[in-house]
Enzyme design. Structure first.
Site, PDB file in Angstrom:
ATOM      1  N   GLY A  78      34.138  14.309 -36.288  1.00  0.00           N
ATOM      2  CA  GLY A  78      34.444  14.073 -34.950  1.00  0.00           C
ATOM      3  C   GLY A  78      33.430  14.543 -33.890  1.00  0.00           C
ATOM      4  O   GLY A  78      32.733  15.395 -34.157  1.00  0.00           O
ATOM      5  N   ARG A  94      32.721   8.929 -40.276  1.00  0.00           N
ATOM      6  CA  ARG A  94      33.177   9.307 -41.376  1.00  0.00           C
ATOM      7  C   ARG A  94      32.769   8.698 -42.579  1.00  0.00           C
ATOM      8  O   ARG A  94      33.087   7.216 -42.469  1.00  0.00           O
ATOM      9  CB  ARG A  94      34.727   9.345 -41.271  1.00  0.00           C
ATOM     10  CG  ARG A  94      35.258  10.149 -39.985  1.00  0.00           C
ATOM     11  CD  ARG A  94      36.608  10.924 -40.152  1.00  0.00           C
ATOM     12  NE  ARG A  94      36.679  11.329 -38.634  1.00  0.00           N
ATOM     13  CZ  ARG A  94      36.761  12.601 -38.247  1.00  0.00           C
ATOM     14  NH1 ARG A  94      36.497  13.568 -38.950  1.00  0.00           N
ATOM     15  NH2 ARG A  94      37.202  12.694 -37.038  1.00  0.00           N
ATOM     16  N   ASP A 111      34.436  21.350 -40.735  1.00  0.00           N
ATOM     17  CA  ASP A 111      34.461  21.661 -42.089  1.00  0.00           C
ATOM     18  C   ASP A 111      34.327  20.479 -43.075  1.00  0.00           C
ATOM     19  O   ASP A 111      33.540  20.894 -44.179  1.00  0.00           O
ATOM     20  CB  ASP A 111      36.072  22.248 -42.328  1.00  0.00           C
ATOM     21  CG  ASP A 111      37.066  21.189 -42.115  1.00  0.00           C
ATOM     22  OD1 ASP A 111      36.829  20.060 -41.528  1.00  0.00           O
ATOM     23  OD2 ASP A 111      38.304  21.483 -42.322  1.00  0.00           O
ATOM     24  N   THR A 118      32.829  21.092 -33.341  1.00  0.00           N
ATOM     25  CA  THR A 118      34.143  20.489 -33.518  1.00  0.00           C
ATOM     26  C   THR A 118      34.906  20.996 -32.353  1.00  0.00           C
ATOM     27  O   THR A 118      34.837  22.254 -32.191  1.00  0.00           O
ATOM     28  CB  THR A 118      34.568  20.681 -34.537  1.00  0.00           C
ATOM     29  OG1 THR A 118      36.053  20.429 -34.746  1.00  0.00           O
ATOM     30  CG2 THR A 118      34.606  22.501 -35.313  1.00  0.00           C
ATOM     31  N   ASP A 123      37.858  21.594 -32.286  1.00  0.00           N
ATOM     32  CA  ASP A 123      38.932  22.285 -32.915  1.00  0.00           C
ATOM     33  C   ASP A 123      38.988  24.076 -32.912  1.00  0.00           C
ATOM     34  O   ASP A 123      39.948  24.664 -33.058  1.00  0.00           O
ATOM     35  CB  ASP A 123      39.412  21.969 -34.340  1.00  0.00           C
ATOM     36  CG  ASP A 123      40.052  20.507 -34.329  1.00  0.00           C
ATOM     37  OD1 ASP A 123      40.626  20.137 -33.207  1.00  0.00           O
ATOM     38  OD2 ASP A 123      39.918  19.753 -35.354  1.00  0.00           O
ATOM     39  N   ASP A 160      38.032  25.854 -35.404  1.00  0.00           N
ATOM     40  CA  ASP A 160      38.767  26.135 -36.683  1.00  0.00           C
ATOM     41  C   ASP A 160      37.702  26.591 -37.773  1.00  0.00           C
ATOM     42  O   ASP A 160      38.472  26.642 -38.986  1.00  0.00           O
ATOM     43  CB  ASP A 160      39.756  25.119 -36.874  1.00  0.00           C
ATOM     44  CG  ASP A 160      38.711  23.828 -37.371  1.00  0.00           C
ATOM     45  OD1 ASP A 160      37.718  23.833 -37.109  1.00  0.00           O
ATOM     46  OD2 ASP A 160      39.590  22.852 -37.983  1.00  0.00           O
ATOM     47  N   ARG A 162      45.291  18.944 -35.240  1.00  0.00           N
ATOM     48  CA  ARG A 162      45.911  18.702 -36.353  1.00  0.00           C
ATOM     49  C   ARG A 162      46.464  19.764 -37.228  1.00  0.00           C
ATOM     50  O   ARG A 162      47.599  19.771 -37.649  1.00  0.00           O
ATOM     51  CB  ARG A 162      45.370  17.527 -37.456  1.00  0.00           C
ATOM     52  CG  ARG A 162      46.302  16.222 -37.042  1.00  0.00           C
ATOM     53  CD  ARG A 162      45.164  14.986 -37.869  1.00  0.00           C
ATOM     54  NE  ARG A 162      44.232  15.008 -37.208  1.00  0.00           N
ATOM     55  CZ  ARG A 162      42.936  14.441 -37.442  1.00  0.00           C
ATOM     56  NH1 ARG A 162      42.902  14.034 -38.831  1.00  0.00           N
ATOM     57  NH2 ARG A 162      41.723  14.363 -36.968  1.00  0.00           N
TER      58      ARG A 162
HETATM   59  P1  ATP Z   1      36.110  17.368 -37.393  1.00  0.00           P
HETATM   60  O1  ATP Z   1      36.487  18.986 -37.706  1.00  0.00           O
HETATM   61  O2  ATP Z   1      35.678  16.964 -36.164  1.00  0.00           O
HETATM   62  O3  ATP Z   1      36.990  16.347 -38.056  1.00  0.00           O
HETATM   63  P2  ATP Z   1      34.652  17.128 -39.982  1.00  0.00           P
HETATM   64  O4  ATP Z   1      33.258  17.523 -40.049  1.00  0.00           O
HETATM   65  O5  ATP Z   1      35.544  18.051 -40.540  1.00  0.00           O
HETATM   66  O6  ATP Z   1      34.731  17.173 -38.354  1.00  0.00           O
HETATM   67  P3  ATP Z   1      35.441  14.995 -41.674  1.00  0.00           P
HETATM   68  O7  ATP Z   1      35.591  13.420 -41.474  1.00  0.00           O
HETATM   69  O8  ATP Z   1      36.359  15.955 -42.297  1.00  0.00           O
HETATM   70  O9  ATP Z   1      34.770  15.582 -40.200  1.00  0.00           O
HETATM   71  O10 ATP Z   1      33.987  15.103 -42.742  1.00  0.00           O
HETATM   72  C1  ATP Z   1      32.547  14.451 -42.137  1.00  0.00           C
HETATM   73  C2  ATP Z   1      32.236  13.911 -43.353  1.00  0.00           C
HETATM   74  O11 ATP Z   1      31.848  14.825 -44.398  1.00  0.00           O
HETATM   75  C3  ATP Z   1      33.040  13.046 -44.032  1.00  0.00           C
HETATM   76  O12 ATP Z   1      33.147  11.744 -43.610  1.00  0.00           O
HETATM   77  C4  ATP Z   1      32.383  12.762 -45.568  1.00  0.00           C
HETATM   78  O13 ATP Z   1      31.135  11.961 -45.647  1.00  0.00           O
HETATM   79  C5  ATP Z   1      31.664  14.349 -45.648  1.00  0.00           C
HETATM   80  N1  ATP Z   1      32.632  14.911 -46.299  1.00  0.00           N
HETATM   81  C6  ATP Z   1      33.839  15.485 -46.354  1.00  0.00           C
HETATM   82  N2  ATP Z   1      34.314  16.248 -47.417  1.00  0.00           N
HETATM   83  C7  ATP Z   1      33.646  15.948 -48.314  1.00  0.00           C
HETATM   84  C8  ATP Z   1      33.346  16.221 -49.695  1.00  0.00           C
HETATM   85  N3  ATP Z   1      34.471  16.974 -50.184  1.00  0.00           N
HETATM   86  N4  ATP Z   1      32.441  15.837 -50.458  1.00  0.00           N
HETATM   87  C9  ATP Z   1      31.370  15.083 -50.020  1.00  0.00           C
HETATM   88  N5  ATP Z   1      31.267  14.925 -48.598  1.00  0.00           N
HETATM   89  C10 ATP Z   1      32.204  15.252 -47.781  1.00  0.00           C
END
Ligand code: ATP
Length: 328
Positions: A15, A76, A107, A130, A132, A134, A176
């Site tokens: 995000g 994503r 994360d 982020t 959040d 978190d 969330r």
């Molecule tokens: P936010 O907290 O704002 O949602 P985020 O970084 O947690 O941000 P995610 O969509 O959960 O957002 O993760 C970003 C990208 O990281 C995913 O679209 C994916 O490409 C990669 N990713 C997440 N988990 C994994 C995993 N277990 N293995 C490999 N890549 C991953």
């Protein structure tokens, strides 16, 4: 190690959050100052897989410090979760001469970065970006302060209309799994009740609070509902409350994506600059698989593995208790 890194790749992922641009600027300029080359990877991990990569210099990040969103775009990416996807990503960044990465995200982004770095032995430093708030290992994440200010501004405006009509408002805010925004903004906006993902609040308990607010002749009542609240979001809560309690005229406002946008606050701009600067410095010192964060007024590092224990992140109990006291 310092001299073995020639080109740093920077990307934003997951995000978007206000402050990401200020952070990209700090990464690019610190790396260039240190004599390194910089590539911007567009659309996060998707850009690695699609080889959507641009060369960056000091002028590529001119005039972006104050902008919301991210000039590098974000996405994503499902393919990055597969070994084949990550291999493709690795081959592409190698071809571009990228030998170290700065990952700005949450994360999920760090989970991907951790796996990728181990698989291909590529140095990675993460920056918590982020709204959040978190991630374990940083008191604040990029964008959280700005998002709070946006939400408080909205609550204040809703309070004006709620008070004029003696209304009850349910305001849904982002979160969330994390109630940080809900709790913080609920307190700052003087909410009469706050529903959090981390703490179950029954409808009957909520109605009791509303009845007591009505008895105390409050001219408006605001309930903040985090989107991850176990009762199923503000519309559901409002419906269930109204089935049993019809004193007030109740309205629902979902703040939604406006919480992600906007010009970063001065706090987020400074945090973004410090974290971007520290990320490059740490990479060049030979650090890898770490996240840079803020603790008190110090920039600290935490292993990505530890930062990912975000599930253990706890809201301050005193703030939860205080909400009930200050709402009388
Ligand atoms: P936010 O907290 O704002 O949602 P985020 O970084 O947690 O941000 P995610 O969509 O959960 O957002 O993760 C970003 C990208 O990281 C995913 O679209 C994916 O490409 C990669 N990713 C997440 N988990 C994994 C995993 N277990 N293995 C490999 N890549 C991953």
């Amino acid at each position: 190690m310092e001299n073995s890194i020639k080109r740093i790749g920077v990307f934003t992922s997951g995000g978007d959050a206000p402050g990401m641009n200020a952070c990209i600027r700090a990464v690019v300029r610190t790396a260039i100052y240190e004599g390194k080359k910089v590539s911007g990877i567009l659309h996060g991990y998707q850009g690695m897989i699609d080889k959507n990569i641009i060369a960056m210099d000091s002028r590529s990040v001119s005039n972006i410090l104050q902008l919301g969103g991210t000039i590098l775009k974000t996405a994503r990416c499902l393919d990055f979760r597969t070994t084949e996807g990550r291999l493709k990503a690795y081959n592409n960044i190698k071809e571009e001469g990228i030998d170290a990465l700065v990952a700005i995200g949450g994360d999920g982004t760090f989970t991907g970065a951790e796996v990728f770095s181990r698989e291909f032995d590529i140095p990675v430093v993460g920056i918590p970006g982020t709204i959040d708030n978190d991630l374990y290992g940083s008191d604040f994440t990029l964008g959280y302060d700005t998002a709070n200010n946006t939400v408080i501004d909205a609550i204040d405006k809703i309070r004006d209309t709620a008070a004029s009509h003696d209304r009850l408002f349910f305001i849904e805010v982002m979160g969330r799994d994390s109630g940080c925004i809900a709790l913080n903004c609920g307190i700052a906006g003087g909410a009469e009740a706050i529903l959090l993902p981390e703490k179950e609040t029954g409808i009957d308990e909520l109605i009791q609070k509303l009845e007591s607010a009505a008895k105390d002749k409050k001219s408006s009542t605001i309930v903040i509902v985090a989107e991850g609240d176990k009762n199923g979001g503000a519309y559901n809560v409002a419906k269930r409350v109204q089935e049993k309690f019809d004193f007030y005229d109740a309205k629902v406002t979902i703040l939604g994506h406006l919480q992600r946008g906007g010009s970063p606050s001065s706090f987020d701009r400074v945090l973004a600059s410090r974290l971007g600067f520290a990320a490059v410095k740490n990479l060049l010192r030979g650090q890898t698989r770490i996240m840079v964060g803020l603790r008190g007024n110090d920039i600290v590092t935490t292993s990505l593995e530890e930062a990912l224990r975000s599930k253990e992140f706890k809201l301050a109990e005193d703030m939860i208790e205080m909400t009930n006291v200050l709402a009388i």
